[in-house]
Write an enzyme that holds these catalytic residues in place. Structure first.
Site, PDB file in Angstrom:
ATOM      1  N   ARG A 148     -13.122   0.149  -5.499  1.00 17.50           N
ATOM      2  CA  ARG A 148     -12.534   0.437  -4.193  1.00 17.50           C
ATOM      3  C   ARG A 148     -11.774   1.758  -4.193  1.00 17.50           C
ATOM      4  NH1 ARG A 148      -8.249  -0.840  -0.263  1.00 17.50           N
ATOM      5  NH2 ARG A 148      -9.182  -1.958   1.466  1.00 17.50           N
TER       6      ARG A 148
ATOM      7  N   CYS B 155       0.831  -1.207   0.000  1.00 20.47           N
ATOM      8  CA  CYS B 155       0.000   0.000   0.000  1.00 20.47           C
ATOM      9  C   CYS B 155       0.867   1.259   0.000  1.00 20.47           C
ATOM     10  CB  CYS B 155      -0.912   0.001   1.223  1.00 20.47           C
ATOM     11  SG  CYS B 155      -2.052   1.400   1.266  1.00 20.47           S
TER      12      CYS B 155
END
Length: 364
Positions: A287, A188
């Protein structure tokens, strides 16, 4: 002007546990790792519990049917990823349920009205909203849809959040568990791309305190899922000691044979492919879609490799053994006792270095 919180941003790697008195009954064989999966009232048992405090992440490279069956066999749970067609996801859920284990399913905040009914019909034990921003009215809408259509019969977790405000918002909305962590996953890059997030330990410590106060005030216990920030087994142990009820992990499970990604060999060494749901490869605009468009304006995840670790059973058995041994060192036989008894100390980088092999030449 912006409000600044003058507080160190803590990570799991900055903490160690102090040993407590280990009594004769504190044997790994006596340790119970049962953990609540959904909220429950004081004096009652949760409708769903885990035998081990682990969930695999809602990711294309992690949670397919094979991983769900393998992890479910240990008493954990996989959340089948939702960045695929509704039918394909429902088929994975159905395949997993046919093996008699718990299975979760991710849902997004875009097509949830069409996606949720087939997942429930396929036998999903619990849903979880798959989003990088849980402090959102979009998540409130999803929970309201579930409550309006199914009441409390269908369970749903929500997140991710990093502080008390997000926790209280999702609890009020009706979440059955709350997932926390923004930007702590190994693939991430949300923090560096957007400047948003928080150290995982800092987030967990604050939200655990708020959760405990909520329990004292209302008599309703809300399980917390810590998602991200776990690079090694000792990090998982620290997270549980801090009060996480269970951990959602991506890379840790992506390494295993049962994950859906390919095994590749580079310079004679085996790796598993591993990519973030915020990467271009995932194409998960539901998302991470920006500005209402069906596409990624920028990425919040990378496409990568992680060391291949063989069958899940081998690695997870070792991880669970470490957790049980540590709990015994801390005078605890249940996770609730562990959190209550744990004494954590912040350590320096010098202490971290001292804690590993040093001043020697390690044999290959």
């Amino acid at each position: 002007m912006a409000k600044i919180i003058w507080e160190p941003s803590r990570t799991f790697g900055e903490f160690l546990l102090l040993p407590n008195l280990t009594k004769r009954e504190h044997s790994p064989a006596n340790v119970d790792l049962t953990s609540p999966l959904v909220k429950f009232k004081k004096g009652e048992k949760p409708a769903l519990s885990l035998k081990i405090p682990f969930a695999s992440a809602m990711m294309q490279s992690v949670s397919g049917a094979q991983m769900a069956v393998a992890l479910g066999g240990f008493g954990g749970i996989a959340f089948i990823f939702c960045s695929q067609s509704v039918q394909d996801q429902a088929n994975m859920v159905k395949e997993t349920k046919s093996k008699g284990v718990l299975v979760g399913a991710g849902v997004n905040t875009h097509d949830y009205k069409d996606r949720i009914p087939p997942l429930v019909e396929a036998g999903a034990d619990i849903l979880c909203i798959d989003s990088s921003d849980g402090f959102s009215q979009w998540q409130e809408d999803v929970i309201k849809f579930v409550r309006g259509k199914y009441g409390d019969k269908v369970k749903i977790g929500a997140g991710n959040i990093v502080d008390s405000r997000g926790f209280e918002f999702l609890v009020k909305a009706g979440a059955d568990f709350v997932k926390l962590g923004v930007g702590g996953g190994s693939i991430c890059i949300t923090r560096e791309q957007k400047g948003i997030g928080r150290g995982q330990a800092s987030a967990l410590l604050e939200v655990v305190e708020t959760r405990n106060k909520h329990f004292e005030k209302t008599g309703v216990y809300i399980p917390l899922c810590s998602d991200g920030g776990v690079a090694f087994d000792n990090h998982a142990i620290i997270a549980l000691a801090m009060g996480a009820d269970f951990l959602m992990m991506g890379r840790n499970f992506a390494r295993y044979k049962e994950s859906p990604s390919k095994i590749v060999t580079i310079n004679g060494k085996q790796y598993k492919e591993y990519w973030g749901e915020g990467s271009a490869r995932a194409q998960n605009w539901q998302r991470y879609g920006k500005e209402g468009g069906k596409g990624l304006v920028f990425e919040e995840g990378v496409d990568s490799y992680t060391d291949y670790a063989g069958p899940l059973a081998d690695g997870l058995t070792k991880t669970l053994s470490k957790i049980k041994a540590t709990m015994c060192n801390c005078g605890s036989l249940t996770l609730a006792e562990f959190t209550k008894n744990a004494i954590l100390t912040v350590v320096s980088q010098a202490s971290i270095t001292e804690g590993g092999a040093h001043n020697v030449v390690v044999k290959p």
